[in-house]
Design a protein around this motif. Structure first.
Motif, mmCIF file in Angstrom:
data_model
loop_
_atom_site.group_PDB
_atom_site.id
_atom_site.type_symbol
_atom_site.label_atom_id
_atom_site.label_comp_id
_atom_site.label_asym_id
_atom_site.label_seq_id
_atom_site.Cartn_x
_atom_site.Cartn_y
_atom_site.Cartn_z
ATOM 1 N N MET A 1 0.654 -1.131 -0.130
ATOM 2 C CA MET A 1 0.180 -0.348 0.152
ATOM 3 C C MET A 1 1.018 1.569 0.546
ATOM 4 O O MET A 1 1.504 1.304 1.014
ATOM 5 C CB MET A 1 -0.796 0.302 1.491
ATOM 6 C CG MET A 1 -2.473 1.362 1.020
ATOM 7 S SD MET A 1 -2.941 1.373 2.657
ATOM 8 C CE MET A 1 -3.774 0.396 2.427
ATOM 9 N N SER A 2 0.832 2.554 -0.797
ATOM 10 C CA SER A 2 1.330 3.397 -1.117
ATOM 11 C C SER A 2 0.660 4.702 0.271
ATOM 12 O O SER A 2 -0.947 4.628 -1.339
ATOM 13 C CB SER A 2 1.864 4.105 -2.091
ATOM 14 O OG SER A 2 0.475 3.955 -3.046
ATOM 15 N N VAL A 3 1.019 5.184 0.546
ATOM 16 C CA VAL A 3 -0.005 6.613 0.803
ATOM 17 C C VAL A 3 0.524 7.742 0.611
ATOM 18 O O VAL A 3 1.388 7.812 0.981
ATOM 19 C CB VAL A 3 -0.316 6.084 2.615
ATOM 20 C CG1 VAL A 3 -1.578 7.460 2.775
ATOM 21 C CG2 VAL A 3 -1.180 5.055 2.528
ATOM 22 N N ALA A 4 0.160 8.683 0.088
ATOM 23 C CA ALA A 4 0.588 10.026 0.380
ATOM 24 C C ALA A 4 -0.402 10.824 1.695
ATOM 25 O O ALA A 4 -1.618 11.373 1.486
ATOM 26 C CB ALA A 4 0.028 10.816 -1.304
ATOM 27 N N VAL A 5 0.958 11.434 1.911
ATOM 28 C CA VAL A 5 -0.211 12.688 3.628
ATOM 29 C C VAL A 5 0.243 14.224 3.116
ATOM 30 O O VAL A 5 1.494 14.568 2.260
ATOM 31 C CB VAL A 5 0.585 12.493 4.184
ATOM 32 C CG1 VAL A 5 0.372 13.648 5.154
ATOM 33 C CG2 VAL A 5 0.335 10.787 4.798
ATOM 34 N N ILE A 6 -0.426 15.053 2.698
ATOM 35 C CA ILE A 6 -0.248 16.255 1.904
ATOM 36 C C ILE A 6 -0.724 17.382 3.134
ATOM 37 O O ILE A 6 -1.927 17.435 3.738
ATOM 38 C CB ILE A 6 -1.563 16.906 1.169
ATOM 39 C CG1 ILE A 6 -1.804 15.481 0.231
ATOM 40 C CG2 ILE A 6 -1.405 18.296 0.311
ATOM 41 C CD1 ILE A 6 -3.185 16.132 -1.261
ATOM 42 N N GLY A 7 0.367 17.597 3.814
ATOM 43 C CA GLY A 7 0.630 19.057 4.747
ATOM 44 C C GLY A 7 1.461 18.268 4.989
ATOM 45 O O GLY A 7 1.539 17.253 6.209
ATOM 46 N N ALA A 8 2.735 18.923 5.857
ATOM 47 C CA ALA A 8 3.533 18.196 6.472
ATOM 48 C C ALA A 8 3.714 19.408 8.511
ATOM 49 O O ALA A 8 4.119 19.335 9.349
ATOM 50 C CB ALA A 8 5.151 18.474 6.530
ATOM 51 N N GLY A 9 2.301 19.367 9.034
ATOM 52 C CA GLY A 9 2.106 19.768 10.252
ATOM 53 C C GLY A 9 1.843 18.588 11.626
ATOM 54 O O GLY A 9 1.826 17.607 10.530
ATOM 55 N N ILE A 10 0.995 19.368 12.773
ATOM 56 C CA ILE A 10 1.822 17.626 13.355
ATOM 57 C C ILE A 10 0.369 16.932 13.188
ATOM 58 O O ILE A 10 0.145 15.591 13.444
ATOM 59 C CB ILE A 10 0.866 18.112 14.846
ATOM 60 C CG1 ILE A 10 1.735 16.992 15.844
ATOM 61 C CG2 ILE A 10 -0.100 18.589 14.742
ATOM 62 C CD1 ILE A 10 3.311 16.589 15.449
ATOM 63 N N SER A 32 5.478 24.539 2.034
ATOM 64 C CA SER A 32 6.011 25.116 2.821
ATOM 65 C C SER A 32 8.121 24.497 2.637
ATOM 66 O O SER A 32 7.828 23.783 2.299
ATOM 67 C CB SER A 32 6.459 25.457 4.188
ATOM 68 O OG SER A 32 5.337 25.857 4.585
ATOM 69 N N ARG A 33 8.811 25.388 3.348
ATOM 70 C CA ARG A 33 10.013 24.677 2.346
ATOM 71 C C ARG A 33 10.421 23.534 3.796
ATOM 72 O O ARG A 33 11.400 22.846 3.916
ATOM 73 C CB ARG A 33 11.387 26.237 3.088
ATOM 74 C CG ARG A 33 10.608 26.662 1.435
ATOM 75 C CD ARG A 33 12.453 27.835 1.538
ATOM 76 N NE ARG A 33 11.946 28.645 2.445
ATOM 77 C CZ ARG A 33 12.421 29.947 2.798
ATOM 78 N NH1 ARG A 33 13.633 29.746 1.912
ATOM 79 N NH2 ARG A 33 12.448 30.784 4.081
ATOM 80 N N GLY A 34 9.570 23.783 4.944
ATOM 81 C CA GLY A 34 10.226 23.021 5.830
ATOM 82 C C GLY A 34 9.107 22.378 6.998
ATOM 83 O O GLY A 34 7.933 22.281 5.830
ATOM 84 N N SER A 35 9.259 21.392 7.581
ATOM 85 C CA SER A 35 8.279 21.058 8.397
ATOM 86 C C SER A 35 7.939 21.713 9.486
ATOM 87 O O SER A 35 7.999 21.998 10.408
ATOM 88 C CB SER A 35 8.540 19.819 8.909
ATOM 89 O OG SER A 35 9.030 19.815 9.580
ATOM 90 N N GLY A 36 6.285 21.168 9.818
ATOM 91 C CA GLY A 36 5.523 22.008 11.123
ATOM 92 C C GLY A 36 4.526 22.276 11.176
ATOM 93 O O GLY A 36 3.826 22.733 11.987
#
Length: 324
Positions: A1-10, A32-36
């Motif tokens: 299974m492959s999953v994409a998560v859109i959004g690197a907030g918590i 964004s350039r980073g995560s969080g």
């Protein structure tokens, strides 16, 4: 299974981490350039400023267990500020003594620790989801495609989630209902420490909602750096006000709230959050259209606290794994 998560907030990171630990192949995408996400920290020559989430608390037992693990990893630490409340009558010592936690040495440390070796596609704004026979293709604003992925979790602020959820009308309509409130965050560095015995305060008068001595948090530099956050109502009335004007106004409000003359500033910057926090708590947990292999999560599905975002992401992952 492959999953994409859109959004690197918590919320997105929580979902991705739980899936990754279950042996699922996961990719995270963020504009964004980073995560969080709103756990953002600004690094400058004058030191660092936590311009988004200021701290978090832990009430849910599963979340408390996770926080203990994060402490063991050195990603977070307990913060015990000299906390006050400011209203029209002046300063009052706050009786709110619940444990508070911060990322260390800055808030973004937690997101980076949780992502670990999960692939993160930063500076990639996903604008569209296209359903194909093999699953979902992700299309960014430069028309580049990623995938196909069998499952997609949308973990962006509600207004940004709506166009990505149009294939699932029930999910898109729920996202439309979730109103997000704006906020201004001002980072200000002073030449010398302020002449006041206070680390942070909830403000209940004027344009300010929260003020904090960023240097009072564990792992931060000793520079006299402060973060000021406006009320949602004031931000909504000043969405298009120039950032420099906003910064100067809120620094003046800080002087008035504390009742002191402020020293000269050596750094001043204002950041506008269009979607600072949800307008109200929900009990959705996470949203799911399992027949489409499409899911959504975020603080707007549960509560505005970091804990709510983490729980929402975990629930999205659990629903997806249950379908498997």
């Amino acid at each position: 299974m492959s999953v994409a998560v859109i959004g690197a907030g918590i919320a997105g990171i929580s979902a991705a981490r739980h899936l990754h630990e279950a042996g699922i192949s996961v990719d995270i995408f963020d504009k964004s350039r980073g995560s969080g996400g709103r756990m953002s920290s600004k690094r400058t020559e004058q030191g660092e400023f936590d311009v988004g989430t200021q701290y978090f608390t832990a009430r849910n037992s599963a979340f408390r267990a996770a926080v203990e693990h994060w402490q063991e990893q050195g990603w977070v630490a307990t913060w015990q500020p000299r906390l006050y409340r400011i209203d029209e009558q002046g300063l009052h010592r706050s009786d709110d003594d619940q444990p508070r936690y911060v990322g260390t040495p800055r808030m973004t440390a937690l997101s980076r620790g949780l992502i670990g070796d999960i692939p993160l596609h930063s500076a990639t704004r996903i604008a569209e989801l296209q359903q194909v026979e093999a699953g979902w293709l992700l299309v960014d604003t430069d028309a580049q495609t990623y995938g196909p992925y069998q499952q997609v979790i949308v973990a962006t602020p509600a207004p940004q989630a709506v166009p990505l959820l149009e294939s699932a009308p029930a999910l898109a309509n729920a996202a439309r209902q979730a109103q997000m409130e704006p906020g201004w965050a001002v980072s200000v560095g002073f030449d010398v420490p302020l002449a006041i015995d206070l680390d942070a305060a909830f403000v209940r008068c004027g344009p300010l909602d929260w003020v904090c001595a960023n240097h009072s948090k564990p792992g931060r530099s000793e520079a006299a750096n402060w973060v000021l956050q406006s009320t949602p109502a004031w931000a909504n009335d000043h969405l298009d006000t120039p950032a420099q004007e906003v910064a100067e106004h809120l620094v003046d409000a800080l002087a008035k709230a504390l009742g002191i003359t402020l020293p000269a500033t050596r750094f001043l910057h204002a950041h506008r959050w269009l979607y600072a926090r949800p307008g109200e708590d929900r009990e959705w947990g996470a949203l799911a259209a399992p027949e489409l292999n499409l899911y959504a999560c975020g603080d707007w599905c549960q509560s505005g606290r970091l804990e709510g975002a983490w729980l929402s992401g975990r629930e999205a992952a659990q629903v997806l794994l249950g379908k498997r």
